[in-house]
Design a protein around this motif. Sequence first.
Motif, PDB file in Angstrom:
ATOM      1  N   LEU A  99       0.328  13.766  -1.393  1.00 17.06           N
ATOM      2  CA  LEU A  99       0.535  13.481  -2.818  1.00 17.06           C
ATOM      3  C   LEU A  99      -0.779  13.527  -3.585  1.00 17.06           C
ATOM      4  O   LEU A  99      -0.793  13.440  -4.808  1.00 17.06           O
ATOM      5  CB  LEU A  99       1.214  12.122  -3.011  1.00 17.06           C
ATOM      6  CG  LEU A  99       2.618  11.987  -2.416  1.00 17.06           C
ATOM      7  CD1 LEU A  99       3.127  10.561  -2.519  1.00 17.06           C
ATOM      8  CD2 LEU A  99       3.610  12.927  -3.092  1.00 17.06           C
ATOM      9  N   THR A 107       1.660   5.881   5.161  1.00 12.56           N
ATOM     10  CA  THR A 107       0.892   5.757   3.916  1.00 12.56           C
ATOM     11  C   THR A 107      -0.211   6.822   3.864  1.00 12.56           C
ATOM     12  O   THR A 107      -0.360   7.510   2.850  1.00 12.56           O
ATOM     13  CB  THR A 107       0.264   4.349   3.813  1.00 12.56           C
ATOM     14  OG1 THR A 107       1.298   3.380   3.993  1.00 12.56           O
ATOM     15  CG2 THR A 107      -0.392   4.133   2.453  1.00 12.56           C
ATOM     16  N   SER A 108      -0.930   6.985   4.964  1.00 13.31           N
ATOM     17  CA  SER A 108      -2.048   7.927   4.892  1.00 13.31           C
ATOM     18  C   SER A 108      -1.534   9.363   4.815  1.00 13.31           C
ATOM     19  O   SER A 108      -2.099  10.198   4.115  1.00 13.31           O
ATOM     20  CB  SER A 108      -3.050   7.717   6.032  1.00 13.31           C
ATOM     21  OG  SER A 108      -2.467   8.105   7.240  1.00 13.31           O
ATOM     22  N   GLU A 109      -0.407   9.625   5.462  1.00 11.64           N
ATOM     23  CA  GLU A 109       0.190  10.973   5.380  1.00 11.64           C
ATOM     24  C   GLU A 109       0.639  11.285   3.940  1.00 11.64           C
ATOM     25  O   GLU A 109       0.395  12.369   3.426  1.00 11.64           O
ATOM     26  CB  GLU A 109       1.380  11.028   6.353  1.00 11.64           C
ATOM     27  CG  GLU A 109       1.957  12.399   6.598  1.00 11.64           C
ATOM     28  CD  GLU A 109       1.067  13.305   7.439  1.00 11.64           C
ATOM     29  OE1 GLU A 109       0.159  12.791   8.124  1.00 11.64           O
ATOM     30  OE2 GLU A 109       1.272  14.534   7.378  1.00 11.64           O
ATOM     31  N   PHE A 110       1.263  10.305   3.309  1.00 12.39           N
ATOM     32  CA  PHE A 110       1.690  10.507   1.905  1.00 12.39           C
ATOM     33  C   PHE A 110       0.479  10.652   0.989  1.00 12.39           C
ATOM     34  O   PHE A 110       0.487  11.444   0.055  1.00 12.39           O
ATOM     35  CB  PHE A 110       2.579   9.359   1.421  1.00 12.39           C
ATOM     36  CG  PHE A 110       4.040   9.590   1.671  1.00 12.39           C
ATOM     37  CD1 PHE A 110       4.678  10.707   1.153  1.00 12.39           C
ATOM     38  CD2 PHE A 110       4.790   8.681   2.409  1.00 12.39           C
ATOM     39  CE1 PHE A 110       6.038  10.928   1.377  1.00 12.39           C
ATOM     40  CE2 PHE A 110       6.137   8.891   2.644  1.00 12.39           C
ATOM     41  CZ  PHE A 110       6.759  10.013   2.121  1.00 12.39           C
ATOM     42  N   LYS A 111      -0.548   9.844   1.248  1.00 10.62           N
ATOM     43  CA  LYS A 111      -1.755   9.959   0.425  1.00 10.62           C
ATOM     44  C   LYS A 111      -2.298  11.376   0.498  1.00 10.62           C
ATOM     45  O   LYS A 111      -2.719  11.940  -0.506  1.00 10.62           O
ATOM     46  CB  LYS A 111      -2.824   8.954   0.878  1.00 10.62           C
ATOM     47  CG  LYS A 111      -2.580   7.560   0.298  1.00 10.62           C
ATOM     48  CD  LYS A 111      -3.754   6.621   0.508  1.00 10.62           C
ATOM     49  CE  LYS A 111      -3.466   5.282  -0.173  1.00 10.62           C
ATOM     50  NZ  LYS A 111      -3.962   4.139   0.606  1.00 10.62           N
ATOM     51  N   LYS A 112      -2.243  11.944   1.682  1.00 13.52           N
ATOM     52  CA  LYS A 112      -2.738  13.316   1.859  1.00 13.52           C
ATOM     53  C   LYS A 112      -1.929  14.304   1.030  1.00 13.52           C
ATOM     54  O   LYS A 112      -2.484  15.059   0.243  1.00 13.52           O
ATOM     55  CB  LYS A 112      -2.632  13.725   3.343  1.00 13.52           C
ATOM     56  CG  LYS A 112      -3.970  13.707   4.083  1.00 13.52           C
ATOM     57  CD  LYS A 112      -3.834  14.318   5.468  1.00 13.52           C
ATOM     58  CE  LYS A 112      -3.674  13.252   6.542  1.00 13.52           C
ATOM     59  NZ  LYS A 112      -3.136  13.740   7.807  1.00 13.52           N
ATOM     60  N   ASP A 140       0.826  -1.191   0.000  1.00 16.24           N
ATOM     61  CA  ASP A 140       0.000   0.000   0.000  1.00 16.24           C
ATOM     62  C   ASP A 140       0.875   1.261   0.000  1.00 16.24           C
ATOM     63  O   ASP A 140       0.645   2.205  -0.760  1.00 16.24           O
ATOM     64  CB  ASP A 140      -0.873  -0.030   1.268  1.00 16.24           C
ATOM     65  CG  ASP A 140      -2.194   0.656   1.045  1.00 16.24           C
ATOM     66  OD1 ASP A 140      -2.553   0.860  -0.133  1.00 16.24           O
ATOM     67  OD2 ASP A 140      -2.857   1.008   2.048  1.00 16.24           O
ATOM     68  N   LEU A 141       1.894   1.244   0.843  1.00 14.49           N
ATOM     69  CA  LEU A 141       2.834   2.372   0.876  1.00 14.49           C
ATOM     70  C   LEU A 141       3.577   2.467  -0.458  1.00 14.49           C
ATOM     71  O   LEU A 141       3.719   3.552  -1.028  1.00 14.49           O
ATOM     72  CB  LEU A 141       3.825   2.202   2.039  1.00 14.49           C
ATOM     73  CG  LEU A 141       4.937   3.256   2.155  1.00 14.49           C
ATOM     74  CD1 LEU A 141       4.358   4.660   2.301  1.00 14.49           C
ATOM     75  CD2 LEU A 141       5.863   2.954   3.337  1.00 14.49           C
ATOM     76  N   ASP A 157       2.624   1.412  -3.428  1.00 15.48           N
ATOM     77  CA  ASP A 157       1.724   1.891  -4.481  1.00 15.48           C
ATOM     78  C   ASP A 157       1.522   3.404  -4.374  1.00 15.48           C
ATOM     79  O   ASP A 157       1.497   4.109  -5.380  1.00 15.48           O
ATOM     80  CB  ASP A 157       0.364   1.190  -4.392  1.00 15.48           C
ATOM     81  CG  ASP A 157       0.451  -0.274  -4.803  1.00 15.48           C
ATOM     82  OD1 ASP A 157       1.484  -0.653  -5.407  1.00 15.48           O
ATOM     83  OD2 ASP A 157      -0.493  -1.038  -4.514  1.00 15.48           O
ATOM     84  N   THR A 158       1.399   3.878  -3.160  1.00 16.41           N
ATOM     85  CA  THR A 158       1.205   5.317  -2.949  1.00 16.41           C
ATOM     86  C   THR A 158       2.394   6.108  -3.494  1.00 16.41           C
ATOM     87  O   THR A 158       2.243   7.197  -4.032  1.00 16.41           O
ATOM     88  CB  THR A 158       1.039   5.603  -1.433  1.00 16.41           C
ATOM     89  OG1 THR A 158      -0.017   4.788  -0.949  1.00 16.41           O
ATOM     90  CG2 THR A 158       0.725   7.057  -1.165  1.00 16.41           C
ATOM     91  N   LEU A 159       3.596   5.540  -3.359  1.00 15.33           N
ATOM     92  CA  LEU A 159       4.811   6.245  -3.763  1.00 15.33           C
ATOM     93  C   LEU A 159       5.280   5.866  -5.170  1.00 15.33           C
ATOM     94  O   LEU A 159       6.281   6.380  -5.649  1.00 15.33           O
ATOM     95  CB  LEU A 159       5.945   5.937  -2.768  1.00 15.33           C
ATOM     96  CG  LEU A 159       5.681   6.291  -1.308  1.00 15.33           C
ATOM     97  CD1 LEU A 159       6.835   5.831  -0.430  1.00 15.33           C
ATOM     98  CD2 LEU A 159       5.487   7.800  -1.165  1.00 15.33           C
TER      99      LEU A 159
END
Lengths: 253, 319
Positions: free
Chosen positions: B318, B311-316, B220-221, B223-225
């Motif tokens: 990015l 992951t959720s911080e990066f989603k925010k 998940d992390l 994929d986010t990156l």
Amino acid sequence: MKIVVLVKQVPDTETSIKVGDKAINEAGVKWIISPYDEFAIEEGIRIREKTGGEVIAVSLGPDRVVEALRTAYAMGVDRAVHVKVDDYVTFDSTYTSELLANLIKAENADLVIGGRQSIDTDSSQVVIQIAERLNIPHIAMALKLEFDGKKVTATREVEGGTETVETQAPVAVTAQKGLNEPRYPSLKGIMSAKKKPVDVKKPDELGATASKIEVVGLEPPPPRISGRKLEAADAQGFASQLVKALREEAKVI
Amino acid sequence: MADVLIVGELKDGELKKISKELTSAGRKIADAIGGKVHAVIITDNVDKFAGDLKAAGADTIVGANLGDFNPEAYANGIYSIIQEKKPSVVLIPHSSQGKEYSARVAIKANAGIVADAVGLSVDGGKVVAKKPIYSGKAYANFKVTSDIQIFTVRANSQEVTPKDGAGAVEKSGATAGEVRTKSLSKDLSGGNKVQLADASIIVSGGRGIKGPENWPLLQDLADTLGAALGASRATVDAGWISHSHQVGQTGKTVSPNCYIACGISGAIQHLAGMGSSKYIVAINKDGDAPIFKVATYGVVADLFEVVPALTSEFKKVLG
Ligand SMILES: Cc1cc2nc3c(=O)[nH]c(=O)nc-3n(C[C@H](O)[C@H](O)[C@H](O)COP(=O)(O)OP(=O)(O)OC[C@H]3O[C@@H](n4cnc5c(N)ncnc54)[C@H](O)[C@@H]3O)c2cc1C
């Protein structure tokens, strides 16, 4: 059937390396057989156990490499050849491949097998260069090998997966982890290996030409960007600090 | 002649970043020794890549139609282009394909070769190649003394700097020639979405993830990156993930811009594969784990809490 396995002696990964001007300081270094070459030795022995013939272990290097050949004997190879080079630039793959190819040509081997790379130089060059010099096909990164003396079928690692290929002997193969589980030498094997003959060949007997690499110098690894441990009260705190550091300081994400 | 020839690489019909990295590196060498840069791409559709390669410094962009990858075919084709262009320097990716055909090209060209270079500079008209040796415990500088100097170059080790070359497009008549290995089948199902060897970001997991059911946390992390998923040998040996994900001495050597090690202790054999990463993030419960010796950013905490938060911080940010 004649199988040549290529055995390189390298410093154990855990050993500490002292960097000299043009080479490492060998004092105190613990030497091992490069791990991928162990897969090659094992595979050579297994093929001989099935199809008969002879497995010849070949190692190139100074006198100390005889130890690696003794280990190969203890595992079960039939013959050992030491290509004795004292003043040797281990990084010069074309010089190495030339000496070894000339030796293998004289042996008339059906199969040449070595590791996918040696763990000191990580070059992945010598075995395939030998194939080119002998004008034979090669199979790199073999995970599975079937050989009936003529036809060779192999599964090999490719980027993103595997590929099954077919060719005809003589052939050169490089072994990837997964090909087999190398056996441990038996005590009896170790004892009898001590008395077995090691054939010595010198570069001029093998028609060596000059090296094509010049070592300008060795140096310690470059210093890393200095690190720090982040301080935070909880996971959320770590996460926001990390995101900030990676985006604003390191600028990598 | 003091030309530089680089060989690029495609993935699924798109230019890999290494192609631009080598073109830029080639441009710098050619400017120093006074020659042109020829960028070779194995494709029948070279026009598609001309803009990108010109912008990275290519004077000629050469398309060669050699079919699907076969090391002998590539070696034959590339060698015939070398004979035509007579470069003094040849740069090839140190990719799984590049490692294979470069060995044959070097012998055909009667050239010396330095493989897995991470640094390229010029001294007295000759290239000096720097490469890590002994699992990164030392670095060595080499020159190649033959007329043609060949180097395979590690992905992510060279910067892409914009500098237009002349950008002429050519279609080469080079052919695959005699090929003795036949491909029977390929299975590309088990691999990474993003290839480890070229990835600029890698999220990697070790025994600290506790079991295979927890990979989705890291995936998940990743994929986010847009990152590749890596693994330590301990997780591969435990059967949690396929060997194609393994980073380290008996796995893949990687040099991403950012390596995020989650629950990995940092054994020397693991460091051998990722120690040259530019930035290293370590998330580990044990503050004394050796991975912290190489980490740029160390997080001493439980990965099961930090990774989802990250992951959720990066989603925010990015979006
Ligand atoms: C010849 C040879 C070749 C090898 N090749 C490789 C190779 O290519 N690649 C490789 O990786 N290894 C390789 N190894 C193995 C290597 O020596 C180590 O055994 C291996 O890297 C350890 O993997 P690990 O870090 O995942 O596991 P461990 O060493 O068990 O470390 C797990 C880490 O997770 C941490 N942890 C546990 N729970 C949590 C949690 N909840 N949150 C955060 N952190 C947690 C622990 O503190 C610990 O540091 C090789 C060994 C040999 C002998």
